[in-house]
Design an enzyme around this catalytic site. Sequence first.
Site, PDB file in Angstrom:
ATOM      1  N   SER A 168      42.470  18.341   5.827  1.00  0.00           N
ATOM      2  CA  SER A 168      42.738  19.285   6.904  1.00  0.00           C
ATOM      3  C   SER A 168      42.526  20.727   6.403  1.00  0.00           C
ATOM      4  O   SER A 168      41.475  21.031   5.837  1.00  0.00           O
ATOM      5  CB  SER A 168      44.162  19.052   7.417  1.00  0.00           C
ATOM      6  N   ARG A 238      55.861  22.413  16.722  1.00  0.00           N
ATOM      7  CA  ARG A 238      55.792  21.223  15.885  1.00  0.00           C
ATOM      8  C   ARG A 238      55.536  19.967  16.704  1.00  0.00           C
ATOM      9  O   ARG A 238      54.803  19.072  16.293  1.00  0.00           O
ATOM     10  CB  ARG A 238      57.083  21.069  15.090  1.00  0.00           C
ATOM     11  N   ASP A 334      40.655  10.180  14.293  1.00  0.00           N
ATOM     12  CA  ASP A 334      41.087  11.580  14.162  1.00  0.00           C
ATOM     13  C   ASP A 334      40.406  12.414  15.244  1.00  0.00           C
ATOM     14  O   ASP A 334      39.258  12.818  15.112  1.00  0.00           O
ATOM     15  CB  ASP A 334      40.716  12.090  12.768  1.00  0.00           C
ATOM     16  N   HIS A 367      44.682  12.056  12.854  1.00  0.00           N
ATOM     17  CA  HIS A 367      44.499  13.024  11.769  1.00  0.00           C
ATOM     18  C   HIS A 367      45.426  12.733  10.584  1.00  0.00           C
ATOM     19  O   HIS A 367      45.061  12.956   9.427  1.00  0.00           O
ATOM     20  CB  HIS A 367      44.774  14.426  12.334  1.00  0.00           C
ATOM     21  N   ASP A 368      46.621  12.244  10.864  1.00  0.00           N
ATOM     22  CA  ASP A 368      47.576  11.944   9.789  1.00  0.00           C
ATOM     23  C   ASP A 368      47.107  10.842   8.849  1.00  0.00           C
ATOM     24  O   ASP A 368      47.762  10.585   7.829  1.00  0.00           O
ATOM     25  CB  ASP A 368      48.955  11.585  10.367  1.00  0.00           C
TER      26      ASP A 368
END
Lengths: 390, 390
Positions: A168, A238, A334, A367-368
């Site tokens: 990232s 968040r 992602d 994405h994680d």
Amino acid sequence: MRNTRSVGTVETRYLDLPAPLPLDSGRELRGVRVAYETYGTLAPARDNVILVCHALSGDAHAAGIAATAPAESTRDGFAAAGSPKGIGWWDGMIGPGKAFDTDRFFVVSTNLLGGCRGTTGPSSADPATGRPYGKDFPVLTVADMVRCERAFLDVLGIERLAAVAGGSLGGMQALQWAVDYPDQVNTIVVIASTHGLQPQGVAWNAIAREAIMRDPDWQGGDYYGTGRSPDAGMGVARMIGHVTYLSAPALAGKFGRRLQSGGDIRYTLSEPEFEVESYLQHQAGSFVRRFDANTYLHLSRALTYFDLSREHGSLQAAAEQIRARTLLIAFSSDWLYPPAASEEIEEALRKAGKPVEYHLIEAPYGHDCFLLEEARQTPIVREFLNGSRA
Amino acid sequence: MRNTRSVGTVETRYLDLPAPLPLDSGRELRGVRVAYETYGTLAPARDNVILVCHALSGDAHAAGIAATAPAESTRDGFAAAGSPKGIGWWDGMIGPGKAFDTDRFFVVSTNLLGGCRGTTGPSSADPATGRPYGKDFPVLTVADMVRCERAFLDVLGIERLAAVAGGSLGGMQALQWAVDYPDQVNTIVVIASTHGLQPQGVAWNAIAREAIMRDPDWQGGDYYGTGRSPDAGMGVARMIGHVTYLSAPALAGKFGRRLQSGGDIRYTLSEPEFEVESYLQHQAGSFVRRFDANTYLHLSRALTYFDLSREHGSLQAAAEQIRARTLLIAFSSDWLYPPAASEEIEEALRKAGKPVEYHLIEAPYGHDCFLLEEARQTPIVREFLNGSRA
């Protein structure tokens, strides 16, 4: 099977840069402090150094168990499951026999410039006033972060890097290293990253920042010492981030449409009704306790600014600068940093005749994945790093 | 070619329900007023009525030009381009010779229960106190909205509907009609909708509501008459919504990574740097001026609650209730209401031996396709509605 060998207990250390740090904006930062950790042993030839760069919400504690474990771990969300307290955010990737093998490499991890976990950032004291920078903290770029890392390594006496690696925003730093210091980087490992965030990602980041800046407790950025901080807005930021880091199928698989009550709806606006709502509330709450809102704003801004094409006229022109061997890893699910960007980088490097390797990993978490799919990244990274010593 | 024939100038009318409206929560609403518009002519046999149901941010003004054009149009975002002032949100679909052909059908459009554009909602005066409901407004379900539409049509003397049609939350209402009043609906047209929002959609809605409820100006919902309203939070909610309604490629195609300055970055946190940031700010600002925050909360909650499987034990059991012919339309790029849900409804109806038709339209704009891809929906809807009269 998960490799459970660990670098053991680690303590974050701090180093003060000897000279002011010039910034892209034309400003400079004086008295910059860098928080860092190292794992493994520096070879006498100083040719086995890997710099690991963290993403938006990370810190210097990348591997092992923190000697002083913070109340809230950087390893949160889906990655928190089964993780011991105080474990580093990329512990699955860094250690003896792991992807970044500390039996061979000396791995260095710093908290990035603008951070809130030991490195100089908006919550640090401005040497000119003795008070926290707050709204006076300069707007940063990824190149500024890399310049800080370069200055930090100078103090350690490390000139060349066997590798720079990150996911990232960390991958952006690796790319920036290869472009800005082509003679000092042997390889870069760019995971779930991009040469320029897609407009939808720019939008998500803008909305998250709006949520913080519209919170009256933000106070224009000068909330330190007032007893109030923009926790409400940070929580919303968040939550937005969290959903963009995961895939829709991952959320469906973990929570479905299950209700908190187990039974029927309770006709409430203010209470979480669905498990996924409760999960987001929880994630927001723990993030607010461990992270500074101004750091969030600055890092978010820097990562949306990052754009190798704008910086160099074209992605091709940027690729021509690079001399490092490049490893690109992207994840099929992602949607925040879609594989297409890695493919564009690969193509530009190939066209420039540069050595590049690209792996698309089919994995469901979004994405994680760069934090979750450690087992599948490991053999790719290990193989690539063979022969990466200077 | 776009069909430019119009229903002409229209005025929104109002009707008061003669009896209290019972709600799923066990509460009831007294003195409910319904804002509505009609287009076309009611046949003597009253067998040509189409009820059009709007989505979260719509209103009763679905077609034609408003006699009193509001300052901010419901036709915003990408759909605003080239639209005359005061045009209805589905004007491309409703009118002479259009999908919902007013040469043949009597089209009725109401502002839904809980709304803020003429129908009783949280900003309306509670007959018990004479003051706006605010936080005392009951939490609603889609079934409550449909019950209100049913009661409204009773007053108009309309028993059977040739069709109920809508996109998104409007499509949920159409499904609910078919399940709750199987003998009174000949056909339903369900566009870009679902039998139960996916968990990611539940999450987005929860975050948007959080943004509103965490705004101190929300004041627990009792902000009417205080001179303050949760505009900051509503703006964030709208920005989130807006990005989820569009696809990533649509945002990339329209804005790319173009900067506001045209030239280089200006190193600012608080000002929009990218065109897409500026666009979102603008959309947020105009939405805040035309929409009530409590209405947003209630409609968002209702659409996340909607779940035919929970209501009936299974989607199959719900499908067994339906007697209407069903048309389902989904859009390939709609990641908020993905086509999979329409396919599940189709399968359940087929298994139950019910007449159903499903069309997947390949189109690039995401969820907002139901408002944008009028030309491609038109022949499908027209063909389907042949023979829909009672």
